[in-house]
Design a protein around this motif. Structure first.
Motif, short mmCIF file in Angstrom:
data_model
loop_
_atom_site.label_atom_id
_atom_site.label_comp_id
_atom_site.label_asym_id
_atom_site.label_seq_id
_atom_site.Cartn_x
_atom_site.Cartn_y
_atom_site.Cartn_z
N ARG A 165 0.83 -1.21 0.00
CA ARG A 165 0.00 0.00 0.00
C ARG A 165 0.86 1.26 0.00
N LYS A 166 1.98 1.21 0.74
CA LYS A 166 2.88 2.36 0.75
C LYS A 166 3.52 2.56 -0.62
N LEU A 167 3.93 1.43 -1.26
CA LEU A 167 4.51 1.53 -2.60
C LEU A 167 3.52 2.14 -3.57
N ALA A 168 2.25 1.69 -3.49
CA ALA A 168 1.23 2.23 -4.38
C ALA A 168 1.04 3.73 -4.16
N LYS A 169 1.08 4.15 -2.91
CA LYS A 169 0.94 5.57 -2.60
C LYS A 169 2.11 6.36 -3.18
N ASP A 170 3.34 5.82 -3.02
CA ASP A 170 4.53 6.51 -3.54
C ASP A 170 4.49 6.64 -5.06
N LEU A 171 3.93 5.61 -5.74
CA LEU A 171 3.88 5.62 -7.20
C LEU A 171 2.62 6.28 -7.74
N GLY A 172 1.72 6.70 -6.83
CA GLY A 172 0.48 7.33 -7.28
C GLY A 172 -0.48 6.35 -7.94
N VAL A 173 -0.46 5.11 -7.48
CA VAL A 173 -1.32 4.07 -8.06
C VAL A 173 -2.54 3.85 -7.18
#
Length: 454
Positions: A165-173
């Motif tokens: 979820r953090k990765l998705a937030k960082d990538l704007g996904v």
């Protein structure tokens, strides 16, 4: 009774692991501590033992899927009786059933997480007994989001883990738009990265691809191949970036006549008393490094930013860089200064074999104080290797080349090697780096000089 085994902390706070392969299948009988799978962390491939004895009920991922710590890995039927009466689905809070048992604590994995250790999100309505445990998935150990008291919307949040979820937030996904590729229905890091790659691809590509004359491959090779950045490759990249941008690094080089060392290696190879031991130039260089570090201890030190101190080590934990199919790993020889030349040779041989087999453990790569990398095996003379984080220097050994060299006032063909030393200039001054490199070179030039160093 079915027991869910959740991925434990495999060491050093690593938040996730990628499944390499299953060693069991549904219906197999497993014993306690039997190896059930191989997983790859950010540091190494690790064997995963079973915490239960019983029959494999279900596997919750396929090779290539990524587990987060706390995710269900496998379900095992232990043959034990279930509680006589289950708690009602509408209960707000219930005491743990007496039949409920704690998750076994695997040796070396730390304490097992307790189910009641923090609030868990309850599923809405009844849930089939065989369905995935979404309540636990939503309350994975690294989930730092506060508990919401307000009524929740009807739509379920996409099932994923906190790191994803953090990765998705960082990538704007938007995770609601990402489709899970694994059998568990859980969105993985690879799913998010693949979606982000598709969204950021140049928009002109589809139009160009529709043209019949465009060459999309060269022979049988695709024009480009994308590989997720994770595992050992991710860990190596993170460490090198952290080192390059936190420590001011400098390098120095020295070409040395190692003919006496190559002759020593040949004579040791012919010694029947050393049969079964392969003492090569790498082992002699490792011995020279241990001796030289004793004479120049600042090269065997660490910069402790938090404590505001420089820590000099009275021992040598010697890292040996090894190239493997999964990337660069640096296993460590503990207290290398206490080993004989033959002992060092055997330790290097064992580390290399373990690394090539993909069996290097995370624990074996911790606590290094100095590293050697042998770039000569690739036919390279030298370079500027990046210092491992937490160390003061790294030495690269170049290829041994037969070339004209001044020897005893005349030109002769000699075996010559280039030594390349990179060092953290906060810890090591140029004079200290030069003295250390000269000491190492002195032993390689004249192995008998080892008697002069302590």
């Amino acid at each position: 009774m079915s027991q869910d085994f959740r991925l434990p902390d495999l060491g050093e706070g690593l938040p996730e692991a990628e499944l390499v392969q299953w060693l069991v299948a549904p219906g197999d009988t497993v014993s306690l501590n039997q190896t059930i799978a191989e997983v790859e962390t950010a540091k190494a491939v690790v064997e995963l033992p079973s915490p239960y004895a019983g029959t494999v009920g279900a596997l919750h991922a396929a090779p290539g899927d990524v587990f987060a710590v706390g995710d269900v890995v496998i379900t095992i039927d232990t043959g034990e009786d279930a509680p006589a009466e289950a708690a009602p689905a509408h209960a707000e809070a219930a005491e743990p059933a007496e039949a409920e048992k704690a998750v076994p604590n695997l040796v070396g994995y730390g304490a097992a997480p307790r189910a009641g250790g923090r609030p868990q999100r309850r599923a809405r309505g009844a849930r089939a007994a065989s369905g995935p445990d979404t309540a636990v998935l939503e309350a994975a150990p690294h989930d730092a989001m506060p508990r919401r008291e307000a009524p929740e919307p009807v739509m379920e949040r996409p099932r994923s883990t906190p790191p994803v979820r953090k990765l998705a937030k960082d990538l704007g996904v938007d995770l609601a738009l990402v489709e899970a590729s694994g059998v568990t229905g859980i969105i993985t890091r690879a799913d998010v990265e693949a979606y982000a790659a598709r969204m950021t691809a140049p928009q002109a590509i589809p139009a160009i691809a529709s043209e019949p004359d465009v060459v999309t491959s060269v022979g049988a090779r695709p024009r480009e191949t994308r590989t997720p950045i994770r595992g050992v490759r991710r860990a190596t990249a993170d460490a090198m970036v952290r080192s390059a941008f936190t420590a001011p690094q400098a390098s120095t080089f020295l070409a040395v006549d190692v003919t006496a060392t190559t002759e020593l290696v040949a004579s040791l190879a012919a010694d029947r008393s050393l049969e079964g031991h392969r003492v090569g130039i790498m082992a002699i260089a490792a011995k020279a490094v241990c001796l030289a570090l004793g004479a120049t201890p600042s090269v065997n030190s660490r910069w402790d930013e938090q404590a505001g101190e420089i820590v000099e080590f009275g021992y040598v934990n010697l890292g040996i860089a090894a190239a493997t199919e999964r990337g660069l790993v640096v296993p460590t020889i503990r207290d290398a200064e206490q080993l004989t030349l033959v002992g060092l040779a055997d330790a290097i041989r064992d580390l290399a074999a373990t690394a090539r087999a993909g069996r290097t453990t995370p624990a074996s790569m911790l606590g290094g104080t100095f590293t050697i990398t042998n770039v000569g095996v690739f036919g390279v003379d030298g370079g500027t290797p990046i210092v491992n984080p937490g160390e003061a220097a790294i030495l690269a050994l170049g290829a041994v080349r037969r070339q004209p060299w001044e020897h005893r006032g005349e030109i002769a063909l000699r075996d010559v090697m280039t030594l390349s030393l990179s060092f953290d200039h906060r810890l090591v001054d140029g004079e200290q780096a030069a003295r250390f490199l000269r000491d190492v070179a002195g032993v390689l030039r004249e192995p008998g000089r080892a008697m002069l160093l302590r």
